[in-house]
Design an enzyme around this catalytic site. Sequence first.
Site, mmCIF file in Angstrom:
data_model
loop_
_atom_site.group_PDB
_atom_site.id
_atom_site.type_symbol
_atom_site.label_atom_id
_atom_site.label_comp_id
_atom_site.label_asym_id
_atom_site.label_seq_id
_atom_site.Cartn_x
_atom_site.Cartn_y
_atom_site.Cartn_z
ATOM 1 N N ASN A 231 -10.158 -0.258 -0.029
ATOM 2 C CA ASN A 231 -8.696 -0.179 -0.025
ATOM 3 C C ASN A 231 -8.169 -0.826 -1.307
ATOM 4 O O ASN A 231 -8.294 -2.040 -1.492
ATOM 5 C CB ASN A 231 -8.182 -0.916 1.216
ATOM 6 C CG ASN A 231 -6.675 -0.861 1.368
ATOM 7 O OD1 ASN A 231 -5.964 -0.509 0.430
ATOM 8 N ND2 ASN A 231 -6.184 -1.219 2.533
ATOM 9 N N HIS B 291 -2.869 7.031 2.165
ATOM 10 C CA HIS B 291 -3.352 5.732 1.675
ATOM 11 C C HIS B 291 -4.761 5.495 2.224
ATOM 12 O O HIS B 291 -5.025 5.701 3.407
ATOM 13 C CB HIS B 291 -2.410 4.617 2.132
ATOM 14 C CG HIS B 291 -2.995 3.266 1.936
ATOM 15 N ND1 HIS B 291 -3.519 2.859 0.725
ATOM 16 C CD2 HIS B 291 -3.192 2.229 2.794
ATOM 17 C CE1 HIS B 291 -3.992 1.633 0.853
ATOM 18 N NE2 HIS B 291 -3.813 1.227 2.099
ATOM 19 N N CYS C 50 0.818 -1.222 0.000
ATOM 20 C CA CYS C 50 0.000 0.000 0.000
ATOM 21 C C CYS C 50 0.855 1.278 0.000
ATOM 22 O O CYS C 50 0.331 2.369 -0.198
ATOM 23 C CB CYS C 50 -0.958 0.003 1.179
ATOM 24 S SG CYS C 50 -1.978 -1.484 1.253
HETATM 25 N N1 ACO Z 1 -18.575 -8.355 9.572
HETATM 26 C C1 ACO Z 1 -19.083 -8.551 10.783
HETATM 27 N N2 ACO Z 1 -18.326 -8.813 11.866
HETATM 28 C C2 ACO Z 1 -16.992 -8.876 11.681
HETATM 29 C C3 ACO Z 1 -16.407 -8.686 10.418
HETATM 30 C C4 ACO Z 1 -17.247 -8.425 9.339
HETATM 31 N N3 ACO Z 1 -16.782 -8.205 8.095
HETATM 32 N N4 ACO Z 1 -15.066 -8.816 10.554
HETATM 33 C C5 ACO Z 1 -14.824 -9.069 11.846
HETATM 34 N N5 ACO Z 1 -15.985 -9.112 12.534
HETATM 35 C C6 ACO Z 1 -16.193 -9.336 13.956
HETATM 36 C C7 ACO Z 1 -15.102 -10.168 14.574
HETATM 37 O O1 ACO Z 1 -15.360 -11.537 14.398
HETATM 38 C C8 ACO Z 1 -15.196 -9.756 16.027
HETATM 39 O O2 ACO Z 1 -16.278 -10.436 16.600
HETATM 40 P P1 ACO Z 1 -16.196 -10.968 18.115
HETATM 41 O O3 ACO Z 1 -16.030 -9.728 18.951
HETATM 42 O O4 ACO Z 1 -17.508 -11.659 18.303
HETATM 43 O O5 ACO Z 1 -15.008 -11.864 18.143
HETATM 44 C C9 ACO Z 1 -15.602 -8.288 15.948
HETATM 45 O O6 ACO Z 1 -16.106 -8.079 14.614
HETATM 46 C C10 ACO Z 1 -14.453 -7.337 16.202
HETATM 47 O O7 ACO Z 1 -13.349 -7.747 15.416
HETATM 48 P P2 ACO Z 1 -12.031 -6.918 15.445
HETATM 49 O O8 ACO Z 1 -11.040 -7.523 14.501
HETATM 50 O O9 ACO Z 1 -11.613 -6.704 16.873
HETATM 51 O O10 ACO Z 1 -12.547 -5.562 14.855
HETATM 52 P P3 ACO Z 1 -11.867 -4.158 14.896
HETATM 53 O O11 ACO Z 1 -12.730 -3.246 15.658
HETATM 54 O O12 ACO Z 1 -10.422 -4.227 15.231
HETATM 55 O O13 ACO Z 1 -11.976 -3.755 13.373
HETATM 56 C C11 ACO Z 1 -10.617 -3.576 11.413
HETATM 57 C C12 ACO Z 1 -11.319 -4.516 12.372
HETATM 58 C C13 ACO Z 1 -11.637 -2.741 10.686
HETATM 59 C C14 ACO Z 1 -9.844 -4.394 10.397
HETATM 60 C C15 ACO Z 1 -9.695 -2.710 12.268
HETATM 61 O O14 ACO Z 1 -8.810 -3.471 13.025
HETATM 62 C C16 ACO Z 1 -8.928 -1.760 11.454
HETATM 63 O O15 ACO Z 1 -9.437 -0.759 11.029
HETATM 64 N N6 ACO Z 1 -7.638 -2.051 11.237
HETATM 65 C C17 ACO Z 1 -6.824 -1.296 10.369
HETATM 66 C C18 ACO Z 1 -6.376 -2.199 9.355
HETATM 67 C C19 ACO Z 1 -6.840 -1.839 7.984
HETATM 68 O O16 ACO Z 1 -7.598 -0.967 7.708
HETATM 69 N N7 ACO Z 1 -6.256 -2.586 7.111
HETATM 70 C C20 ACO Z 1 -6.438 -2.393 5.745
HETATM 71 C C21 ACO Z 1 -5.294 -2.992 5.059
HETATM 72 S S1 ACO Z 1 -3.815 -2.472 5.737
HETATM 73 C C22 ACO Z 1 -3.300 -1.171 4.928
HETATM 74 O O17 ACO Z 1 -3.805 -0.875 3.901
HETATM 75 C C23 ACO Z 1 -2.224 -0.423 5.548
#
Ligand code: ACO
Length: 325
Positions: free
Chosen positions: A282, A252, A119
């Site tokens: 993304n 990004h 990215c």
């Molecule tokens: N739909 C519904 N529920 C979901 C989904 C989905 N698509 N994905 C995960 N969940 C659930 C999980 O199972 C978990 O459930 P549980 O609490 O019952 O176990 C709950 O949602 C929370 O999961 P987390 O992984 O803790 O969610 P979080 O609040 O951390 O959000 C996310 C996840 C959006 C990926 C977050 O960590 C984030 O924004 N990270 C940044 C990473 C990113 O944006 N990466 C993109 C690529 S990297 C880059 O480009 C640099």
Amino acid sequence: MNRFSRIVGTGSALPGEPVSNEELVIRLARIGVETSDDWIVTRTGIRQRYFAAPGVTSSQLGAEAARKALAAAGMEASEIDLIVVATSTPDHVFPSTACLVQKELDAPGGAAFDVSAVCSGFVYALATADAMIRTGIANRALVIGAEVFSRILDWNDRSTCVLFGDGAGAVVLSADTRPGVMAARLHADGRQGNVLCATGSISGGEVIGHPFLTMNGQAVFKLAVSVLDAVARETMAVAGMSLDQVDWLIPHQANVRILEASARRMGIASERVVVTVDQHANTSAASVPLALDRATRDGRIKPGQHVLLEGVGGGFTWGAALIQV
Ligand code: ACO
């Protein structure tokens, strides 16, 4: 005489029709994967994305974006003597995607190669092409970010498959006596490679091992916000400027919450941040040039303004480039 590089045209390509969250929810339900529009929007800000049809490749999307950038620059492909493509989803092991784009544009003779920085790829590619132009190795470059990330997603992993989309963005970079690219800084920390990776290896054109992207979302979030702030300040200092002189921030486009948190940390008002992740999701290396093209064509970015481009992604890699348009 001083020699710099300037962006003289931008272009982009998005495959097919947008796929809304609602549509994605239906498609995923068919394979037993449960998600919701509400979860996706609340956690990421993403509302839709584009997916390349089978057979549509990064080089095809890159060439389409390149043609539009050339048209915007009023330039012919034959005038280009360097093509750099940032991609993590190349068409082949080799020839490089850049060579395929060059063939597609029917513009042989110049240098062409790919950059692999996920990215951060577009910012890496832009800094590389800028350095090659400033040192006289090239005069007119196409710098392209092109991805078909949908091909490396695990559609059974709801925590990643809802986050990404396909597309390409391109700029024409031309030698000039006035600075366009004013400063660029690139970094990596290979020790953090496991937070975001696709570790399959390629042998004889086949992917061996785990072919799909895996991510520790929370670790990526924390790393991204911290390095985006640091490299923004470093890049502005190299240019002898401060963050309050930035007219537009184009980070990004991973996630609205990362964009908001990092802009807040930099003291940049949200009205000065270009956001396209809601429309494109993304698109990895394509996200920054797609956003740059969008804000250029809709008239937000005006001649003379300062735009700070930022990349962050797998590797772990990050970087920034300050440009004057
Ligand atoms: N739909 C519904 N529920 C979901 C989904 C989905 N698509 N994905 C995960 N969940 C659930 C999980 O199972 C978990 O459930 P549980 O609490 O019952 O176990 C709950 O949602 C929370 O999961 P987390 O992984 O803790 O969610 P979080 O609040 O951390 O959000 C996310 C996840 C959006 C990926 C977050 O960590 C984030 O924004 N990270 C940044 C990473 C990113 O944006 N990466 C993109 C690529 S990297 C880059 O480009 C640099």
